[in-house]
Design an enzyme around this catalytic site. Structure first.
Site, PDB file in Angstrom:
ATOM      1  N   GLU A 112       0.841  -1.194   0.000  1.00 34.14           N
ATOM      2  CA  GLU A 112       0.000   0.000   0.000  1.00 34.14           C
ATOM      3  C   GLU A 112       0.876   1.243   0.000  1.00 34.14           C
ATOM      4  O   GLU A 112       1.945   1.269   0.616  1.00 34.14           O
ATOM      5  CB  GLU A 112      -0.911  -0.020   1.234  1.00 34.14           C
ATOM      6  CG  GLU A 112      -2.020   1.016   1.214  1.00 34.14           C
ATOM      7  CD  GLU A 112      -3.061   0.714   2.294  1.00 34.14           C
ATOM      8  OE1 GLU A 112      -3.519  -0.448   2.390  1.00 34.14           O
ATOM      9  OE2 GLU A 112      -3.402   1.641   3.051  1.00 34.14           O
ATOM     10  N   ASP A 114       0.121   5.358   0.628  1.00 33.45           N
ATOM     11  CA  ASP A 114      -0.982   6.186   1.111  1.00 33.45           C
ATOM     12  C   ASP A 114      -0.701   7.674   1.096  1.00 33.45           C
ATOM     13  O   ASP A 114       0.388   8.114   1.486  1.00 33.45           O
ATOM     14  CB  ASP A 114      -1.292   5.846   2.577  1.00 33.45           C
ATOM     15  CG  ASP A 114      -1.835   4.448   2.763  1.00 33.45           C
ATOM     16  OD1 ASP A 114      -2.450   3.926   1.836  1.00 33.45           O
ATOM     17  OD2 ASP A 114      -1.633   3.893   3.862  1.00 33.45           O
ATOM     18  N   GLU A 116      -3.052  10.262   3.151  1.00 31.98           N
ATOM     19  CA  GLU A 116      -4.208  10.296   4.040  1.00 31.98           C
ATOM     20  C   GLU A 116      -4.250  11.637   4.769  1.00 31.98           C
ATOM     21  O   GLU A 116      -3.231  12.101   5.291  1.00 31.98           O
ATOM     22  CB  GLU A 116      -4.122   9.180   5.088  1.00 31.98           C
ATOM     23  CG  GLU A 116      -4.116   7.785   4.496  1.00 31.98           C
ATOM     24  CD  GLU A 116      -3.881   6.718   5.552  1.00 31.98           C
ATOM     25  OE1 GLU A 116      -4.707   5.802   5.636  1.00 31.98           O
ATOM     26  OE2 GLU A 116      -2.867   6.795   6.272  1.00 31.98           O
ATOM     27  N   ASN A 131       2.389   7.116   3.740  1.00 34.46           N
ATOM     28  CA  ASN A 131       2.737   5.839   4.340  1.00 34.46           C
ATOM     29  C   ASN A 131       3.022   4.822   3.245  1.00 34.46           C
ATOM     30  O   ASN A 131       2.481   4.923   2.130  1.00 34.46           O
ATOM     31  CB  ASN A 131       1.600   5.331   5.226  1.00 34.46           C
ATOM     32  CG  ASN A 131       2.068   4.365   6.299  1.00 34.46           C
ATOM     33  OD1 ASN A 131       3.229   3.953   6.322  1.00 34.46           O
ATOM     34  ND2 ASN A 131       1.165   3.987   7.186  1.00 34.46           N
ATOM     35  N   ILE A 142       1.456  -5.319  10.965  1.00 31.45           N
ATOM     36  CA  ILE A 142       1.731  -4.293   9.959  1.00 31.45           C
ATOM     37  C   ILE A 142       2.954  -3.468  10.345  1.00 31.45           C
ATOM     38  O   ILE A 142       3.177  -3.183  11.521  1.00 31.45           O
ATOM     39  CB  ILE A 142       0.502  -3.399   9.769  1.00 31.45           C
ATOM     40  CG1 ILE A 142       0.607  -2.607   8.494  1.00 31.45           C
ATOM     41  CG2 ILE A 142       0.292  -2.497  10.956  1.00 31.45           C
ATOM     42  CD1 ILE A 142      -0.711  -2.000   8.083  1.00 31.45           C
ATOM     43  N   GLY A 144       4.218   0.044   9.394  1.00 30.37           N
ATOM     44  CA  GLY A 144       3.984   1.293   8.700  1.00 30.37           C
ATOM     45  C   GLY A 144       5.274   2.090   8.560  1.00 30.37           C
ATOM     46  O   GLY A 144       6.212   1.938   9.347  1.00 30.37           O
ATOM     47  N   ARG A 145       5.296   2.924   7.549  1.00 27.16           N
ATOM     48  CA  ARG A 145       6.445   3.796   7.295  1.00 27.16           C
ATOM     49  C   ARG A 145       5.917   5.227   7.137  1.00 27.16           C
ATOM     50  O   ARG A 145       5.996   5.826   6.086  1.00 27.16           O
ATOM     51  CB  ARG A 145       7.205   3.313   6.060  1.00 27.16           C
ATOM     52  CG  ARG A 145       7.908   1.975   6.294  1.00 27.16           C
ATOM     53  CD  ARG A 145       8.375   1.332   5.005  1.00 27.16           C
ATOM     54  NE  ARG A 145       9.314   0.244   5.260  1.00 27.16           N
ATOM     55  CZ  ARG A 145       8.966  -1.011   5.558  1.00 27.16           C
ATOM     56  NH1 ARG A 145       7.683  -1.328   5.631  1.00 27.16           N
ATOM     57  NH2 ARG A 145       9.876  -1.931   5.788  1.00 27.16           N
TER      58      ARG A 145
END
Length: 291
Positions: A112, A114, A116, A131, A142, A144-145
């Site tokens: 993914e 993103d 947002e 992200n 998960i 996330g970055r």
């Protein structure tokens, strides 16, 4: 010190007192013709909370439902963007988004990318969260970055262009053609490379969206509205030939961002970046080796 970095340093010094970002000198949004919503997308959920006009799409969230949409095609790379206008006032807990994902094709280990917008309370600015997930999921595993920004303008007053440029070698996030984040491919394990669709949505993320869930969506202020127009989809689909190339990151002669684009990106990061996962001491850096 190499000439390139000397040039960037000198340009940053010149632009340090600027009221807005220095010009990036290259405008990828102008290289791609806009399409209508129906040419590139379809409703995915919440059809009663979506309205398509001649040039724009409106989606909204109320106590009954939010809404989301999805591109007609899956892409291997490309330039994906839209002009978006956000809801003013109390929007805590609400997420308005534009993103790439293959969650429906790879549930449990999807990729993914993103953009947002994290809703807020009156008097506080929106947070734009970028992200990147690689084979992540929402099951607690998960990784996330996240890199988060405030914006140098009020995103509720007018439409602004937001885009993701996804190449086999790098990801670039752009706001009004200004690069705000570059995520290079440092290894196969830390880079999304499987085909993805383009999505957008508005939904209730009260558990985490605003100050880590401190403020929730308050439906006294419903409906919460997201407005989109000037959709841009230029990329290589899964049906494209091997010779298909994504749009250029910068002007001719540069493999990645130009010195002028780096200056603009550094200005944004110096002045408006509010969180960087690489700098978070709470993160397990063994899980984010690209940092």
């Amino acid at each position: 010190m190499p000439f390139f970095y000397l040039l960037v340093l000198s340009l940053l010094t010149i632009c340090s007192n600027a009221q807005g970002p220095p010009s990036p000198g290259y405008y990828p949004s102008s290289k791609t013709s806009p399409i209508s919503f129906g040419q590139g997308f379809r409703n995915l959920w919440g059809p009663q909370h979506q309205r398509v006009d001649q040039t724009s799409l409106t989606i909204w969230l109320d106590s009954n439902s939010g809404s989301g949409f999805k591109s007609l095609h899956s892409y291997k790379s490309g330039y994906f963007g839209a002009a978006i206008k956000l809801q003013p006032g109390y929007t805590a807990g609400v997420i308005t988004s534009l993103y790439l994902s293959n969650n429906q094709d790879h549930p449990g280990n999807h990729d993914e990318i993103d953009i947002e917008f994290l809703g807020t309370t009156p008097g506080k600015p929106y947070v734009l969260q970028t992200n990147v997930y690689i084979r992540g999921s929402g099951d607690g595993n998960i990784i996330g970055r996240e890199i988060q920004f405030h914006l140098w303008f009020d995103p509720t007053q007018d439409f602004h262009n937001y885009a993701i440029l996804w190449k086999p070698s790098e990801l670039i996030f752009l706001v009004d053609d200004v690069p705000i984040r570059r995520y290079p491919r440092k290894s196969d394990a830390t880079y999304p490379s499987r085909p993805m669709y383009v999505y957008g949505s508005i939904w209730d993320a009260s558990s985490w969206a605003t100050e880590d869930g401190k403020y929730k969506a308050n439906y006294q202020y419903q409906p919460f509205i997201g407005r989109y127009k000037n959709f841009k989809l230029q990329g290589c689909t899964i049906q494209s030939s091997a010779s298909c190339k994504p749009p250029s990151t910068s002007s001719f002669g540069y493999g990645s961002l130009s010195p002028q684009q780096y200056v603009a990106m550094q200005w944004v990061q110096n002045n408006y970046m509010v969180y960087n996962y690489c700098h978070d001491p709470r993160r397990d850096h063994n899980l984010i080796p690209e940092c």
